[in-house]
Scaffold this motif. Structure first.
Motif, PDB file in Angstrom:
ATOM      1  N   GLU A 167     -21.691  92.783  64.443  1.00 52.09           N
ATOM      2  CA  GLU A 167     -21.527  94.215  64.180  1.00 52.09           C
ATOM      3  C   GLU A 167     -20.045  94.580  64.118  1.00 52.09           C
ATOM      4  OE1 GLU A 167     -23.781  96.436  63.407  1.00 52.09           O
ATOM      5  OE2 GLU A 167     -25.432  95.001  63.586  1.00 52.09           O
ATOM      6  N   LEU A 168     -19.250  94.026  65.026  1.00 56.43           N
ATOM      7  CA  LEU A 168     -17.806  94.274  65.003  1.00 56.43           C
ATOM      8  C   LEU A 168     -17.196  93.766  63.704  1.00 56.43           C
ATOM      9  CD1 LEU A 168     -15.086  95.015  66.310  1.00 56.43           C
ATOM     10  CD2 LEU A 168     -15.102  92.743  67.387  1.00 56.43           C
ATOM     11  N   GLU A 169     -17.543  92.560  63.315  1.00 59.54           N
ATOM     12  CA  GLU A 169     -16.985  91.983  62.082  1.00 59.54           C
ATOM     13  C   GLU A 169     -17.377  92.808  60.863  1.00 59.54           C
ATOM     14  OE1 GLU A 169     -18.415  87.987  62.106  1.00 59.54           O
ATOM     15  OE2 GLU A 169     -16.910  87.278  63.572  1.00 59.54           O
ATOM     16  N   SER A 170     -18.606  93.313  60.846  1.00 65.20           N
ATOM     17  CA  SER A 170     -19.046  94.130  59.721  1.00 65.20           C
ATOM     18  C   SER A 170     -18.220  95.409  59.617  1.00 65.20           C
ATOM     19  CB  SER A 170     -20.530  94.478  59.880  1.00 65.20           C
ATOM     20  OG  SER A 170     -20.956  95.345  58.853  1.00 65.20           O
ATOM     21  N   THR A 171     -17.977  96.062  60.759  1.00 64.17           N
ATOM     22  CA  THR A 171     -17.171  97.284  60.745  1.00 64.17           C
ATOM     23  C   THR A 171     -15.747  97.001  60.265  1.00 64.17           C
ATOM     24  OG1 THR A 171     -18.463  98.310  62.514  1.00 64.17           O
ATOM     25  CG2 THR A 171     -16.214  99.116  62.201  1.00 64.17           C
ATOM     26  N   LEU A 172     -15.134  95.940  60.771  1.00 66.99           N
ATOM     27  CA  LEU A 172     -13.772  95.592  60.364  1.00 66.99           C
ATOM     28  C   LEU A 172     -13.712  95.239  58.879  1.00 66.99           C
ATOM     29  CD1 LEU A 172     -12.698  93.484  63.477  1.00 66.99           C
ATOM     30  CD2 LEU A 172     -12.009  95.831  62.916  1.00 66.99           C
ATOM     31  N   GLU A 173     -14.758  94.606  58.373  1.00 62.86           N
ATOM     32  CA  GLU A 173     -14.808  94.295  56.941  1.00 62.86           C
ATOM     33  C   GLU A 173     -14.850  95.575  56.107  1.00 62.86           C
ATOM     34  OE1 GLU A 173     -18.147  91.750  56.374  1.00 62.86           O
ATOM     35  OE2 GLU A 173     -17.233  90.043  57.447  1.00 62.86           O
ATOM     36  N   TYR A 174     -15.598  96.576  56.579  1.00 61.98           N
ATOM     37  CA  TYR A 174     -15.651  97.846  55.835  1.00 61.98           C
ATOM     38  C   TYR A 174     -14.315  98.580  55.891  1.00 61.98           C
ATOM     39  CZ  TYR A 174     -20.516  98.009  54.364  1.00 61.98           C
ATOM     40  OH  TYR A 174     -21.712  97.778  53.722  1.00 61.98           O
ATOM     41  N   VAL A 175     -13.580  98.427  56.983  1.00 68.29           N
ATOM     42  CA  VAL A 175     -12.236  99.010  57.025  1.00 68.29           C
ATOM     43  C   VAL A 175     -11.371  98.391  55.924  1.00 68.29           C
ATOM     44  CG1 VAL A 175     -10.119  99.202  58.379  1.00 68.29           C
ATOM     45  CG2 VAL A 175     -12.348  99.592  59.476  1.00 68.29           C
ATOM     46  N   ASP A 176     -11.447  97.077  55.776  1.00 70.15           N
ATOM     47  CA  ASP A 176     -10.696  96.402  54.709  1.00 70.15           C
ATOM     48  C   ASP A 176     -11.157  96.866  53.334  1.00 70.15           C
ATOM     49  OD1 ASP A 176      -9.234  94.974  56.562  1.00 70.15           O
ATOM     50  OD2 ASP A 176     -10.525  93.195  56.473  1.00 70.15           O
ATOM     51  N   VAL A 177     -12.467  97.056  53.184  1.00 72.16           N
ATOM     52  CA  VAL A 177     -13.005  97.526  51.910  1.00 72.16           C
ATOM     53  C   VAL A 177     -12.438  98.905  51.575  1.00 72.16           C
ATOM     54  CG1 VAL A 177     -15.110  98.384  50.778  1.00 72.16           C
ATOM     55  CG2 VAL A 177     -15.134  96.179  51.958  1.00 72.16           C
ATOM     56  N   GLY A 178     -12.426  99.800  52.570  1.00 68.92           N
ATOM     57  CA  GLY A 178     -11.908 101.145  52.333  1.00 68.92           C
ATOM     58  C   GLY A 178     -10.453 101.137  51.907  1.00 68.92           C
ATOM     59  N   ILE A 179      -9.653 100.303  52.554  1.00 67.97           N
ATOM     60  CA  ILE A 179      -8.238 100.193  52.178  1.00 67.97           C
ATOM     61  C   ILE A 179      -8.104  99.646  50.764  1.00 67.97           C
ATOM     62  CG2 ILE A 179      -6.083  98.989  52.709  1.00 67.97           C
ATOM     63  CD1 ILE A 179      -6.963  99.088  55.684  1.00 67.97           C
ATOM     64  N   ASP A 180      -8.879  98.610  50.464  1.00 68.91           N
ATOM     65  CA  ASP A 180      -8.816  98.004  49.132  1.00 68.91           C
ATOM     66  C   ASP A 180      -9.270  98.974  48.042  1.00 68.91           C
ATOM     67  OD1 ASP A 180      -7.922  95.678  50.278  1.00 68.91           O
ATOM     68  OD2 ASP A 180      -9.867  94.666  50.228  1.00 68.91           O
ATOM     69  N   GLU A 181     -10.194  99.863  48.388  1.00 68.83           N
ATOM     70  CA  GLU A 181     -10.696 100.822  47.396  1.00 68.83           C
ATOM     71  C   GLU A 181      -9.711 101.965  47.154  1.00 68.83           C
ATOM     72  OE1 GLU A 181     -15.521 100.776  47.533  1.00 68.83           O
ATOM     73  OE2 GLU A 181     -14.520 101.728  49.239  1.00 68.83           O
ATOM     74  N   GLY A 182      -8.693 102.091  47.993  1.00 70.48           N
ATOM     75  CA  GLY A 182      -7.679 103.116  47.787  1.00 70.48           C
ATOM     76  C   GLY A 182      -7.799 104.325  48.677  1.00 70.48           C
ATOM     77  N   ALA A 183      -8.744 104.309  49.621  1.00 73.88           N
ATOM     78  CA  ALA A 183      -8.816 105.406  50.583  1.00 73.88           C
ATOM     79  C   ALA A 183      -7.640 105.307  51.551  1.00 73.88           C
ATOM     80  CB  ALA A 183     -10.135 105.351  51.343  1.00 73.88           C
ATOM     81  N   THR A 184      -7.280 106.423  52.173  1.00 75.72           N
ATOM     82  CA  THR A 184      -6.171 106.456  53.119  1.00 75.72           C
ATOM     83  C   THR A 184      -6.682 106.281  54.543  1.00 75.72           C
ATOM     84  OG1 THR A 184      -4.908 107.954  51.683  1.00 75.72           O
ATOM     85  CG2 THR A 184      -4.260 107.835  54.007  1.00 75.72           C
ATOM     86  N   LEU A 185      -6.230 105.227  55.210  1.00 77.16           N
ATOM     87  CA  LEU A 185      -6.603 105.000  56.603  1.00 77.16           C
ATOM     88  C   LEU A 185      -5.741 105.901  57.476  1.00 77.16           C
ATOM     89  CD1 LEU A 185      -8.208 103.404  58.743  1.00 77.16           C
ATOM     90  CD2 LEU A 185      -6.380 101.677  58.686  1.00 77.16           C
ATOM     91  N   GLU A 186      -6.334 106.970  57.982  1.00 77.92           N
ATOM     92  CA  GLU A 186      -5.590 107.950  58.772  1.00 77.92           C
ATOM     93  C   GLU A 186      -5.369 107.476  60.210  1.00 77.92           C
ATOM     94  OE1 GLU A 186      -4.204 110.733  57.878  1.00 77.92           O
ATOM     95  OE2 GLU A 186      -5.024 111.103  55.884  1.00 77.92           O
ATOM     96  N   THR A 187      -6.353 106.790  60.761  1.00 77.00           N
ATOM     97  CA  THR A 187      -6.239 106.303  62.138  1.00 77.00           C
ATOM     98  C   THR A 187      -7.303 105.254  62.387  1.00 77.00           C
ATOM     99  OG1 THR A 187      -6.023 106.973  64.468  1.00 77.00           O
ATOM    100  CG2 THR A 187      -7.790 107.989  63.210  1.00 77.00           C
ATOM    101  N   GLY A 188      -7.043 104.385  63.365  1.00 76.18           N
ATOM    102  CA  GLY A 188      -8.038 103.415  63.800  1.00 76.18           C
ATOM    103  C   GLY A 188      -8.133 102.199  62.902  1.00 76.18           C
ATOM    104  N   GLY A 189      -9.315 101.581  62.953  1.00 76.52           N
ATOM    105  CA  GLY A 189      -9.574 100.443  62.099  1.00 76.52           C
ATOM    106  C   GLY A 189      -9.167  99.105  62.672  1.00 76.52           C
ATOM    107  N   GLU A 190      -8.734  99.078  63.935  1.00 73.58           N
ATOM    108  CA  GLU A 190      -8.285  97.831  64.547  1.00 73.58           C
ATOM    109  C   GLU A 190      -9.190  97.448  65.708  1.00 73.58           C
ATOM    110  OE1 GLU A 190      -5.816  95.908  63.590  1.00 73.58           O
ATOM    111  OE2 GLU A 190      -4.995  97.220  62.021  1.00 73.58           O
ATOM    112  N   GLU A 191      -9.322  96.137  65.898  1.00 71.65           N
ATOM    113  CA  GLU A 191     -10.014  95.653  67.076  1.00 71.65           C
ATOM    114  C   GLU A 191      -9.182  95.996  68.312  1.00 71.65           C
ATOM    115  OE1 GLU A 191     -12.084  91.488  68.669  1.00 71.65           O
ATOM    116  OE2 GLU A 191     -11.054  91.561  66.718  1.00 71.65           O
ATOM    117  N   VAL A 192      -9.859  96.300  69.417  1.00 71.63           N
ATOM    118  CA  VAL A 192      -9.192  96.736  70.637  1.00 71.63           C
ATOM    119  C   VAL A 192      -9.343  95.671  71.716  1.00 71.63           C
ATOM    120  CG1 VAL A 192      -9.147  98.482  72.464  1.00 71.63           C
ATOM    121  CG2 VAL A 192      -9.604  99.157  70.098  1.00 71.63           C
ATOM    122  N   ASP A 193      -8.245  95.352  72.376  1.00 71.39           N
ATOM    123  CA  ASP A 193      -8.270  94.408  73.483  1.00 71.39           C
ATOM    124  C   ASP A 193      -8.532  95.191  74.767  1.00 71.39           C
ATOM    125  OD1 ASP A 193      -8.013  92.388  75.273  1.00 71.39           O
ATOM    126  OD2 ASP A 193      -5.870  92.033  74.966  1.00 71.39           O
TER     127      ASP A 193
END
Length: 480
Positions: free
Chosen positions: A330-356
């Motif tokens: 589930e984590l990997e799927s979410t992170l993959e969609y973050v990459d998809v959004g960036i690649d599609e040209g949407a603006t990443l306003e915040t977040g999108g990173e795995e948290v330690d």
């Protein structure tokens, strides 16, 4: 070594015939072994179905008020163990403690509700067109129901399937998600302790490819109720229809909150953020899209970014606002969609990173702006704390964007315009419509279900509608 837990078949706790097991671990701390469970196979599922089939007459012949009394006892036993069940849910699924406590309370309330409703079951009396004739209907239990439930609400969703089934006199084979078998086991313990007839409820843990498939295809199963992803639901539905079973499928969502120019933006931010980031975005009714009028778009984006960045992330047992995703996949799927959004040209306003935040599957709440309707992040279910913000210039455009996805589960509009509010109720292509409320959160005494790819659109769950799926109506003409 952690305890090994067993299936529950015909009133007995029993090991699977496969001899195989699987582990359940805390998604916030992978070193924490929750338990070891039966990796059941087809033979185990068949035994459970046979037990349920053998119990149908006994359970159906039990007076409905007596069945209701059992369900009310279940509610009491769940309530007595509420703190324990809440901690189990946090530890096994990852929810924040207040979210887990709310879900356990929902299960308690559901069993109490259907325990009371059982006394009202029966049928209807109608006026006959013939003299000396009484015309009436009798609602009878459908037989055996196979229930396949997801991991994201692993006690509430089983409760709202099991309780109405048992209330009607239908017997059950219950296959919980393999990510969350322990809370399911404890639910069944409460049912067993309440005096349920042997075979009326059976629990079998294991993979959907064997256990789930058996429930969907076995000739002795009369009805199949499934909640989960659209892809798996389609397979379950196809398998069940091959043997003419009654089918109830509740699946994915891509739920919008529409924010109009008349809205109080602070309220809109609270509504959108609560729906998007609550339960780590792992709800079929979670807010995935904010469709915002251009006149308040920038203010809304700034507000929802601030809300996302204020959330504390960590283990629910430590008091964090937002827990982990339920699994590595589930984590990997979410992170993959973050990459998809960036690649599609949407603006990443915040977040999108795995948290330690320990040895778990943590991710930051994520906000994308500048999202276009045809982007994948605006069309596909993500099932993580990701919100896509889409600008629109009118109410008509907002409705078109809201409806322009394959799903139709839950939708909300934030507006102070009464005309827009009433129009949205009619215009929205979703099974749940909310005005000035978040897309998540359901009342237990009203029907729940979706449209389009979110549902089989056959039978609704919860409330009186939740009883309909488990009964079949017989019409009686009594000429005296």
């Amino acid at each position: 070594m952690s305890e090994q837990y067993r299936n529950y078949i015909d009133g007995e706790w029993t090991e699977s015939e496969t001899g195989e097991t699987f582990e359940s671990r805390n998604p916030a701390d992978r070193n924490d072994l929750v338990g070891v469970f039966q990796q059941s196979g087809e033979t185990d599922a068949e035994r459970a179905v046979e037990a349920a089939a053998a119990a149908t007459e006994t359970w159906a012949d039990t007076p409905a008020p007596e069945r209701g009394a059992v369900l009310r006892k279940v509610a009491g036993k769940l309530d007595a163990r509420k703190d324990e069940l809440t901690e189990t849910l946090v530890r096994e699924e990852g929810k924040a403690r207040p979210e887990a406590a709310g879900e356990v309370q929902r299960a308690i309330d559901i069993f109490a509700y259907y325990g009371a409703k059982a006394s009202d079951l029966g049928g209807d009396v109608k006026s006959s067109s013939s003299r000396d004739t009484t015309l009436y209907t009798v609602d009878e239990p459908i037989g055996v129901a196979g229930l396949i439930t997801p991991w994201n609400y692993p006690i509430a969703i089983p409760a709202w399937k099991i309780a109405p089934a048992l209330a009607t006199g239908t017997t059950v084979v219950f296959k919980p998600a393999s990510l969350t078998p322990n809370i399911a086991r404890k639910l069944v313990e409460c049912l067993d302790e309440a005096g349920l007839a042997d075979g009326a409820l059976n629990l079998v843990t294991g993979p959907g490819s064997t256990v789930g498939k058996t429930l969907s295809t076995h000739d002795a199963v009369d009805a199949v109720s499934f909640t989960g992803s659209a892809a798996v639901g389609e397979t379950v539905g196809d398998q069940a229809k091959e043997t003419n079973k009654r089918v109830q499928l509740e699946m994915g969502g891509k739920n919008p909150v529409v924010v109009m120019d008349s809205a109080d933006v602070d309220d809109a931010v609270d509504i959108a953020a609560g729906g998007a980031f609550g339960v780590t975005g792992q709800a079929c009714t979670a807010t995935s899209r904010a469709i915002v009028h251009e006149d308040c778009y920038d203010e809304f984006v700034a507000g929802v970014v601030e809300a996302a960045e204020s959330i504390t992330i960590g283990p629910g047992l430590d008091g964090a606002d937002m827990g982990p995703q339920a699994s590595q996949s589930e984590l990997e799927s979410t992170l993959e969609y973050v990459d998809v959004g960036i690649d599609e040209g949407a603006t990443l306003e915040t977040g999108g990173e795995e948290v330690d935040a320990g040895d778990g599957f943590f991710v930051e709440p994520t906000v994308f702006s500048g999202v276009e309707q045809d982007m994948r992040i605006a069309q596909e279910e993500i099932f993580g704390p990701v919100l896509s913000v889409i600008p629109v210039s009118s109410y008509g455009e907002a409705v078109s964007v809201a409806n322009g996805v394959p799903y139709g589960l839950s939708a909300s509009i934030v507006t102070q315009d009464l005309s827009e509010a009433h129009s949205f109720v009619e215009d929205s292509e979703s099974g749940v419509v909310k005005i000035n409320e978040k897309t998540t959160g359901l009342e237990l005494h009203v029907p729940f279900g979706g449209m389009k790819d979110s549902s089989s659109e056959t039978y609704r769950e919860q409330g009186d509608a939740g009883l309909d799926f488990y009964t079949i109506s017989k019409t009686v003409y009594l000429n005296y």
